[in-house]
Design an enzyme around this catalytic site. Sequence first.
Site, PDB file in Angstrom:
ATOM      1  N   HIS A  65       0.849  -1.207   0.000  1.00  0.00           N
ATOM      2  CA  HIS A  65       0.000   0.000   0.000  1.00  0.00           C
ATOM      3  C   HIS A  65       0.885   1.259   0.000  1.00  0.00           C
ATOM      4  O   HIS A  65       0.689   2.168  -0.813  1.00  0.00           O
ATOM      5  CB  HIS A  65      -0.903  -0.040   1.234  1.00  0.00           C
ATOM      6  CG  HIS A  65      -1.770   1.171   1.422  1.00  0.00           C
ATOM      7  ND1 HIS A  65      -3.125   1.149   1.202  1.00  0.00           N
ATOM      8  CD2 HIS A  65      -1.479   2.433   1.816  1.00  0.00           C
ATOM      9  CE1 HIS A  65      -3.629   2.346   1.447  1.00  0.00           C
ATOM     10  NE2 HIS A  65      -2.645   3.151   1.828  1.00  0.00           N
ATOM     11  N   GLU A  66       1.878   1.274   0.895  1.00  0.00           N
ATOM     12  CA  GLU A  66       2.766   2.447   0.993  1.00  0.00           C
ATOM     13  C   GLU A  66       3.622   2.590  -0.268  1.00  0.00           C
ATOM     14  O   GLU A  66       3.919   3.696  -0.701  1.00  0.00           O
ATOM     15  CB  GLU A  66       3.664   2.342   2.232  1.00  0.00           C
ATOM     16  CG  GLU A  66       2.912   2.357   3.561  1.00  0.00           C
ATOM     17  CD  GLU A  66       1.958   3.523   3.704  1.00  0.00           C
ATOM     18  OE1 GLU A  66       2.281   4.628   3.234  1.00  0.00           O
ATOM     19  OE2 GLU A  66       0.863   3.319   4.244  1.00  0.00           O
ATOM     20  N   HIS A  69       1.704   4.500  -2.981  1.00  0.00           N
ATOM     21  CA  HIS A  69       1.845   5.957  -2.860  1.00  0.00           C
ATOM     22  C   HIS A  69       3.228   6.395  -3.349  1.00  0.00           C
ATOM     23  O   HIS A  69       3.370   7.358  -4.102  1.00  0.00           O
ATOM     24  CB  HIS A  69       1.737   6.402  -1.399  1.00  0.00           C
ATOM     25  CG  HIS A  69       0.386   6.216  -0.779  1.00  0.00           C
ATOM     26  ND1 HIS A  69      -0.749   6.798  -1.284  1.00  0.00           N
ATOM     27  CD2 HIS A  69      -0.006   5.543   0.334  1.00  0.00           C
ATOM     28  CE1 HIS A  69      -1.782   6.482  -0.511  1.00  0.00           C
ATOM     29  NE2 HIS A  69      -1.353   5.718   0.472  1.00  0.00           N
TER      30      HIS A  69
HETATM   31 ZN   LIG Z   1      -2.398   5.168   2.176  1.00  0.00          ZN
END
Ligand SMILES: [Zn+2]
Length: 215
Positions: A65-66, A69
């Site tokens: 998830h990170e 980004h």
């Molecule tokens: Zn996030």
Amino acid sequence: MNGNIRVGSIFGIPFYLNVSWFFVLFLVTLTYGGELALFPGLTGISPWVLGFVAALLLFASVLAHELGHSLVAISQGIKVNSITLFLFGGLAMLEKESKTPLEAFLVAIAGPAVSLLLFVLFVAIGVAVALPAPLAAIVSLLASLNLILALFNLIPGLPLDGGNILKAAVWQFTGNPNKGIVFASRVVRPLAGWPLGLAFSLFWASVPSAVFGRC
Ligand SMILES: [Zn+2]
């Protein structure tokens, strides 16, 4: 943040683990190991080894998830100073903000998009592959966790991804990036204090449901 240990780099981004992470790794291994030990056929240390692998995969999901980004930010020429995994989540520290509201939106949505993709992937594996029951339970758990990660982060208040999406939208409509910040902070104010508590309960609520296949 205090108590962060550097463990290497991923895509050139310094990668840190907060000491709280080891505590959660231990707790999750213990919880899942205990649940998996109930499956007939899993004896000796095998449920605990599987519990440990499940815990590592949960954290890999947060890391993915990170990275979502981070990689979109890097594609916009923004340096990512660090990624840190801590108690119940992760944090990617970007050096600066995106230049346009659309770019800010893309950085914010990338994390939940990765989590949603992983959710679909694990559901597809669960449906298409005839796995032994303990492995099916782990796949179901990973599907639940990734769905929670996506939906929880889409709550429209800063510092969650949904807050950043709202901020980008207000920026787009007003032409002023700071109005977006004020607006998204106002939205989150009534929610302040409970995001971590909610994350905690959702996280643990997912444990039995995933293990018993109610994904
Ligand atoms: Zn996030």
